[in-house]
Design a protein around this motif. Structure first.
Motif: not given
Length: 127
Positions: A37-51, A61-69
Motif C-alpha cells: 500500500g501507500e505507506s511504502n510509496s517512494i513519495s512517502n519515503q522521501k517525505q518521511m526521510l526528508s522530514e 542531504y541528497i536522495h538516492f532512489t530505486d523504484d520497482g527494483i
C-alpha cells in the motif's frame, strides 16, 4: 537541503564544498512492496526521510532512489550511486525507512553495515 540530485551533481557539490559531507536518504520500493500500500510509496519515503533529516539537522542531504527494483539485488542504480559516493568520502550519514530498504539479503546487509562502520558513516533506520 539538496533535493533529488543525481550522483554527478553530488560529486560537483562536494568538490565545491570540500569536507562538508552529505546525508544520503535512500528510498527503495520493489513491485512486491507495492502490495503493502501507500505507506511504502517512494513519495512517502522521501517525505518521511526528508522530514527526519531536517528535524535532526542532518543537512544538506541528497536522495538516492530505486523504484520497482527488488531488495534481493545489490546492483540497483540508486544504491550503487550511493555506495560510490560513500566510498568517495562524500557521505557522512545514511538514513533509510527501515533495514529492509537497504536490502533483503541479511548477510549482504551485514557486510554493508560493516563497510559503513569502517568508513565512519552513520546509518539510521527510522522505523
Amino acid at each position: 537541503m539538496i533535493p533529488d540530485l543525481n550522483a554527478h551533481s553530488a560529486c560537483l557539490f562536494w568538490q565545491i564544498r570540500p569536507g562538508k559531507k552529505l546525508t544520503a536518504l535512500y528510498e527503495r520500493l520493489s513491485h512486491d512492496d507495492d502490495l503493502m500500500g501507500e505507506s511504502n510509496s517512494i513519495s512517502n519515503q522521501k517525505q518521511m526521510l526528508s522530514e527526519y533529516a531536517e528535524s535532526h539537522g542532518l543537512t544538506p542531504y541528497i536522495h538516492f532512489t530505486d523504484d520497482g527494483i527488488s531488495g534481493t539485488r545489490f546492483d540497483r542504480p540508486g544504491f550503487v550511486s550511493m555506495m560510490d559516493a560513500i566510498k568517495a568520502g562524500q557521505i557522512g550519514t545514511v538514513i533509510i525507512k527501515d533495514m529492509s530498504r537497504l536490502g533483503r539479503d541479511y548477510l549482504m546487509v551485514g557486510q554493508i553495515q560493516e563497510m559503513l562502520r569502517q568508513k565512519q558513516v552513520r546509518l539510521i533506520a527510522i522505523n
